[in-house]
Scaffold this motif. Structure first.
Motif, PDB file in Angstrom:
ATOM      1  N   PRO A  65       0.851  -1.084  -0.007  1.00 59.54           N
ATOM      2  CA  PRO A  65       0.096  -0.004   0.159  1.00 59.54           C
ATOM      3  C   PRO A  65       0.851   1.315  -0.016  1.00 59.54           C
ATOM      4  O   PRO A  65       0.592   2.218  -0.581  1.00 59.54           O
ATOM      5  CB  PRO A  65      -0.713  -0.225   1.106  1.00 59.54           C
ATOM      6  CG  PRO A  65      -0.912  -1.610   1.648  1.00 59.54           C
ATOM      7  CD  PRO A  65       0.536  -2.083   1.113  1.00 59.54           C
ATOM      8  N   MET A  66       2.046   1.513   0.620  1.00 53.87           N
ATOM      9  CA  MET A  66       2.867   2.436   0.685  1.00 53.87           C
ATOM     10  C   MET A  66       3.355   2.706  -0.678  1.00 53.87           C
ATOM     11  O   MET A  66       3.141   3.961  -0.968  1.00 53.87           O
ATOM     12  CB  MET A  66       3.827   2.262   1.781  1.00 53.87           C
ATOM     13  CG  MET A  66       4.645   3.348   2.012  1.00 53.87           C
ATOM     14  SD  MET A  66       6.324   2.802   2.775  1.00 53.87           S
ATOM     15  CE  MET A  66       7.026   2.085   1.766  1.00 53.87           C
ATOM     16  N   MET A  67       3.787   1.804  -1.165  1.00 57.10           N
ATOM     17  CA  MET A  67       4.586   2.080  -2.541  1.00 57.10           C
ATOM     18  C   MET A  67       3.478   2.645  -3.490  1.00 57.10           C
ATOM     19  O   MET A  67       3.552   3.602  -4.443  1.00 57.10           O
ATOM     20  CB  MET A  67       5.219   0.757  -3.053  1.00 57.10           C
ATOM     21  CG  MET A  67       6.340   0.469  -2.180  1.00 57.10           C
ATOM     22  SD  MET A  67       7.693   1.607  -2.040  1.00 57.10           S
ATOM     23  CE  MET A  67       8.202   1.807  -3.614  1.00 57.10           C
ATOM     24  N   LEU A  68       2.306   1.936  -3.500  1.00 62.07           N
ATOM     25  CA  LEU A  68       1.206   2.215  -4.423  1.00 62.07           C
ATOM     26  C   LEU A  68       0.611   3.794  -4.135  1.00 62.07           C
ATOM     27  O   LEU A  68       0.296   4.627  -4.917  1.00 62.07           O
ATOM     28  CB  LEU A  68       0.053   1.485  -4.230  1.00 62.07           C
ATOM     29  CG  LEU A  68      -0.088  -0.019  -4.500  1.00 62.07           C
ATOM     30  CD1 LEU A  68      -1.150  -1.052  -4.189  1.00 62.07           C
ATOM     31  CD2 LEU A  68       0.352   0.108  -6.297  1.00 62.07           C
ATOM     32  N   TYR A  69       0.608   4.196  -2.832  1.00 64.13           N
ATOM     33  CA  TYR A  69       0.412   5.248  -2.274  1.00 64.13           C
ATOM     34  C   TYR A  69       1.380   6.690  -2.920  1.00 64.13           C
ATOM     35  O   TYR A  69       1.356   7.772  -3.489  1.00 64.13           O
ATOM     36  CB  TYR A  69       0.310   5.878  -0.759  1.00 64.13           C
ATOM     37  CG  TYR A  69      -0.832   4.953  -0.342  1.00 64.13           C
ATOM     38  CD1 TYR A  69      -2.015   4.453  -0.932  1.00 64.13           C
ATOM     39  CD2 TYR A  69      -0.665   4.341   1.017  1.00 64.13           C
ATOM     40  CE1 TYR A  69      -3.012   3.927  -0.271  1.00 64.13           C
ATOM     41  CE2 TYR A  69      -1.765   3.838   1.669  1.00 64.13           C
ATOM     42  CZ  TYR A  69      -2.930   3.552   0.968  1.00 64.13           C
ATOM     43  OH  TYR A  69      -3.927   2.880   1.617  1.00 64.13           O
ATOM     44  N   VAL A  70       2.617   6.200  -2.881  1.00 61.01           N
ATOM     45  CA  VAL A  70       3.898   7.079  -3.297  1.00 61.01           C
ATOM     46  C   VAL A  70       3.582   7.370  -4.800  1.00 61.01           C
ATOM     47  O   VAL A  70       3.434   8.295  -5.256  1.00 61.01           O
ATOM     48  CB  VAL A  70       5.117   6.475  -2.883  1.00 61.01           C
ATOM     49  CG1 VAL A  70       6.131   7.023  -3.595  1.00 61.01           C
ATOM     50  CG2 VAL A  70       5.224   6.585  -1.287  1.00 61.01           C
ATOM     51  N   TYR A  71       3.552   5.965  -5.501  1.00 59.46           N
ATOM     52  CA  TYR A  71       3.554   6.292  -6.773  1.00 59.46           C
ATOM     53  C   TYR A  71       2.401   6.915  -7.611  1.00 59.46           C
ATOM     54  O   TYR A  71       2.360   7.564  -8.588  1.00 59.46           O
ATOM     55  CB  TYR A  71       3.909   4.623  -7.663  1.00 59.46           C
ATOM     56  CG  TYR A  71       5.150   4.384  -7.730  1.00 59.46           C
ATOM     57  CD1 TYR A  71       6.034   5.059  -8.737  1.00 59.46           C
ATOM     58  CD2 TYR A  71       5.772   3.512  -6.760  1.00 59.46           C
ATOM     59  CE1 TYR A  71       7.464   4.739  -8.527  1.00 59.46           C
ATOM     60  CE2 TYR A  71       7.236   3.059  -6.933  1.00 59.46           C
ATOM     61  CZ  TYR A  71       7.947   3.481  -7.646  1.00 59.46           C
ATOM     62  OH  TYR A  71       9.435   3.105  -7.621  1.00 59.46           O
ATOM     63  N   GLY A  72       1.114   6.449  -6.882  1.00 55.23           N
ATOM     64  CA  GLY A  72       0.085   7.144  -7.139  1.00 55.23           C
ATOM     65  C   GLY A  72       0.167   8.724  -6.977  1.00 55.23           C
ATOM     66  O   GLY A  72      -0.279   9.519  -8.019  1.00 55.23           O
ATOM     67  N   ALA A  73       0.404   9.141  -5.966  1.00 51.52           N
ATOM     68  CA  ALA A  73       0.731  10.555  -5.811  1.00 51.52           C
ATOM     69  C   ALA A  73       1.451  11.257  -6.838  1.00 51.52           C
ATOM     70  O   ALA A  73       1.232  12.390  -7.250  1.00 51.52           O
ATOM     71  CB  ALA A  73       1.317  10.744  -4.196  1.00 51.52           C
ATOM     72  N   VAL A  74       2.756  10.402  -6.908  1.00 51.63           N
ATOM     73  CA  VAL A  74       3.721  11.189  -7.875  1.00 51.63           C
ATOM     74  C   VAL A  74       3.089  11.225  -9.468  1.00 51.63           C
ATOM     75  O   VAL A  74       3.143  12.176 -10.080  1.00 51.63           O
ATOM     76  CB  VAL A  74       5.039  10.271  -7.870  1.00 51.63           C
ATOM     77  CG1 VAL A  74       5.777  10.767  -8.902  1.00 51.63           C
ATOM     78  CG2 VAL A  74       5.915  10.540  -6.682  1.00 51.63           C
ATOM     79  N   PHE A  75       2.466  10.102  -9.632  1.00 53.58           N
ATOM     80  CA  PHE A  75       1.582  10.067 -10.926  1.00 53.58           C
ATOM     81  C   PHE A  75       0.723  11.283 -11.207  1.00 53.58           C
ATOM     82  O   PHE A  75       0.749  11.988 -12.233  1.00 53.58           O
ATOM     83  CB  PHE A  75       1.059   8.871 -11.200  1.00 53.58           C
ATOM     84  CG  PHE A  75       0.394   8.651 -12.771  1.00 53.58           C
ATOM     85  CD1 PHE A  75       1.214   8.032 -13.532  1.00 53.58           C
ATOM     86  CD2 PHE A  75      -0.890   8.884 -12.638  1.00 53.58           C
ATOM     87  CE1 PHE A  75       0.406   8.028 -14.792  1.00 53.58           C
ATOM     88  CE2 PHE A  75      -1.692   8.514 -14.067  1.00 53.58           C
ATOM     89  CZ  PHE A  75      -0.769   8.297 -15.095  1.00 53.58           C
ATOM     90  N   VAL A  76      -0.279  11.438 -10.159  1.00 54.25           N
ATOM     91  CA  VAL A  76      -1.095  12.272 -10.217  1.00 54.25           C
ATOM     92  C   VAL A  76      -0.496  13.841 -10.188  1.00 54.25           C
ATOM     93  O   VAL A  76      -0.918  14.696 -11.228  1.00 54.25           O
ATOM     94  CB  VAL A  76      -2.276  12.288  -8.997  1.00 54.25           C
ATOM     95  CG1 VAL A  76      -3.261  13.503  -8.884  1.00 54.25           C
ATOM     96  CG2 VAL A  76      -3.017  11.074  -9.121  1.00 54.25           C
ATOM     97  N   LEU A  77       0.658  14.051  -9.340  1.00 53.98           N
ATOM     98  CA  LEU A  77       1.235  15.336  -9.354  1.00 53.98           C
ATOM     99  C   LEU A  77       1.705  15.489 -10.923  1.00 53.98           C
ATOM    100  O   LEU A  77       1.827  16.772 -11.334  1.00 53.98           O
ATOM    101  CB  LEU A  77       2.060  15.388  -8.228  1.00 53.98           C
ATOM    102  CG  LEU A  77       1.530  15.559  -6.924  1.00 53.98           C
ATOM    103  CD1 LEU A  77       2.476  15.239  -5.778  1.00 53.98           C
ATOM    104  CD2 LEU A  77       0.754  16.907  -6.724  1.00 53.98           C
ATOM    105  N   CYS A  78       2.494  14.857 -11.256  1.00 55.97           N
ATOM    106  CA  CYS A  78       3.275  14.786 -12.604  1.00 55.97           C
ATOM    107  C   CYS A  78       2.078  15.124 -13.722  1.00 55.97           C
ATOM    108  O   CYS A  78       2.327  15.956 -14.819  1.00 55.97           O
ATOM    109  CB  CYS A  78       4.190  13.731 -12.839  1.00 55.97           C
ATOM    110  SG  CYS A  78       5.604  13.455 -11.789  1.00 55.97           S
TER     111      CYS A  78
END
Length: 491
Positions: free
Chosen positions: A336-349
């Protein structure tokens, strides 16, 4: 863990501060005044810098999903620190620079250093051509799958015996190994809590079940010895009968049982005041991940069969019990932590670049580096623990800065129709020095942790150094190769 927070905040501050100062310097070299250069640098870096810092902040905040207090404290303090950097580096720094006067000696002829730097940028710009891009992408795919195979073998928890915070050759661990090798007790203790009704220890059937549970668990690989109220009561009963080993049994009559139990004080830790809690102590060979997994699985299996209305076997207390609970929390939080991190980076980018191709070009190098970092942990026998789990997430948050700064410069030029190779070359001229300088400076700084007497700090130093350097290489090698494929231009 508190050692990590100020360094990370400092590292992020240096990274973005170098970008701002480098941007102002280049504009001054182009003939602008310091004030105009500071204003122009502020406008050009506000969006990419803000997105990068928000990515860092979200990366820290995702650590709150881990149900471990020390990691949550790290997440809160680091998030606040990065939040302050958004103000100091993106707003306060250009404001302060605007009140200074920067003088740059610009000669008509380029210096030898400028010639060497330009040659480096020309060489790196080749990675943005289809010919070199194919080679880079193939090499990246091979590295990824080789790393993925190793990453899948990564263990949760500590992989070495002794105190996990110390090196194997430390004085404390050498003493621990001596005790473990020569005695049937160890410093690695797990305690199974047995809950029952008050005065339960005066009943033969209750103590018999505890004795049977202890015997089954004692015959588990990784358990050196055990002790409980039942096993001690049997020895006391034999003592009342001249030490005859035939009497080393649990008395069937309540009076005899009470006589044996009465000799065991509550200060022994084997029972509480009303005998409603009777722990079973497991002295384990070590606290390695495999050992803990084996013992915990056996305890859960036996407890599931023996739990009833009279007795409940509950995991777990003691040093190894805490480790087992921590390992379970880390295992549950990893994905879950890695999904949150990559999800947040994906949305912001995606919000920043407004382009799916640009977002994917930034994310892919980060994901490859994360996989290689986990492979490195497998190779170096570093388990995924409280000290290493945050580093993986933080490496993603900090590593995205490199890609965002380079691609933000490229995307504006690509939208104007500039060829990919030329756009990447100009991005390197503008941002390359700052990216490489930041990556190497931070890596050299954290590499000093290799010499720490604390093993967990050395492990964090290895992982951070790897992620700083390889994320930087990914931004200047893999990212332009992906750009050459995504923005392929007709011949």
């Amino acid at each position: 863990m508190s050692i990590l927070v100020p360094f990370l905040v400092f590292a992020i501050g240096v990274s973005h501060g170098v970008q701002m100062i480098n941007a102002v310097r280049r504009r001054v070299m182009d003939g602008q005044t310091t004030k105009a250069a500071a204003a122009s640098a502020f406008r050009s870096l506000l969006v990419p810098g803000g997105v990068a810092l928000l990515s860092d902040t979200v990366g820290f905040i995702t650590l709150l999903s881990i149900d471990i207090g020390i990691i949550r404290e790290l997440a809160i303090s680091a998030s606040l620190g990065v939040g302050v950097i958004i103000f100091t580096n993106l707003i306060l720094l250009p404001l302060v620079i605007s009140f200074t006067e920067i003088k740059v000696n610009k000669t008509a002829e380029p210096t030898a250093e400028e010639v060497r730097t330009e040659a480096i940028w020309r060489f790196l710009a080749r990675f943005a051509t289809p010919k070199y891009a194919v080679v880079v992408i193939i090499a990246t795919v091979v590295l990824y799958f080789a790393g993925l195979q190793q990453a899948n073998q990564m263990k949760i928890g500590d992989l070495q015996g002794g105190a996990p915070a110390l090196h194997q050759d430390s004085r404390y661990n050498l003493d621990t190994f001596f005790i473990t090798d020569h005695f049937s007790i160890t410093t690695d203790v797990m305690t199974v809590i047995v809950e029952a009704a008050p005065e339960a220890c005066t009943y033969h059937d209750v103590l018999t079940q505890i004795d049977e549970f202890e015997w089954l668990v004692r015959n588990t690989l990784g358990v050196e010895s055990t002790v409980s109220l039942a096993s001690v009561a049997k020895k006391v009963n034999a003592g009342f009968n001249e030490g005859n080993p035939r009497w080393e049994v649990l008395p069937r009559t309540t009076a005899s049982l009470v006589q044996a139990i009465g000799q065991i004080p509550t200060t022994s830790g084997l029972l509480n005041g009303d005998c409603s809690v009777m722990p079973v102590y497991l002295f384990m060979k070590d606290h390695k991940a495999e050992t803990i997994e084996t013992v915990v699985a056996k305890v859960k299996a036996v407890a599931a069969k023996m739990d009833n209305d009279k007795l409940q076997f509950k995991l777990a207390s003691g040093p190894v019990g805490v480790m087992a609970a921590t390992n379970e929390a880390v295992a549950e939080a990893q994905l879950p932590m890695m999904l949150y991190v990559y999800g947040a980076v994906f949305v912001l980018c995606l919000i920043s670049f407004k382009s799916l191709k640009a977002t994917v070009a930034v994310i892919i190098p980060l994901y490859v580096v994360s996989t290689l970092a986990q492979a490195l942990m497998t190779q170096l026998d570093i388990g995924l623990a409280v000290s290493t789990l945050p580093v993986i997430a933080l490496g993603v948050g900090i590593g995205v800065d490199y890609g965002i700064y380079i691609l933000s410069t490229m995307s504006s030029k690509l939208s104007n129709g500039m060829p990919v190779q030329q756009a990447y070359y100009e991005a390197l001229v503008e941002r390359g020095s700052a990216v490489i300088f930041t990556g190497l400076t931070l890596a050299i700084g954290v590499s000093t942790w290799f010499f720490s007497a604390l093993k967990f700090q050395m492990d964090m130093g290895i992982l951070l150094t790897f992620m700083f350097v390889v994320n930087m290489l990914g931004a200047i090698i893999i990212l332009p190769a992906l750009a050459a494929v995504f923005w392929r231009q007709p011949k």
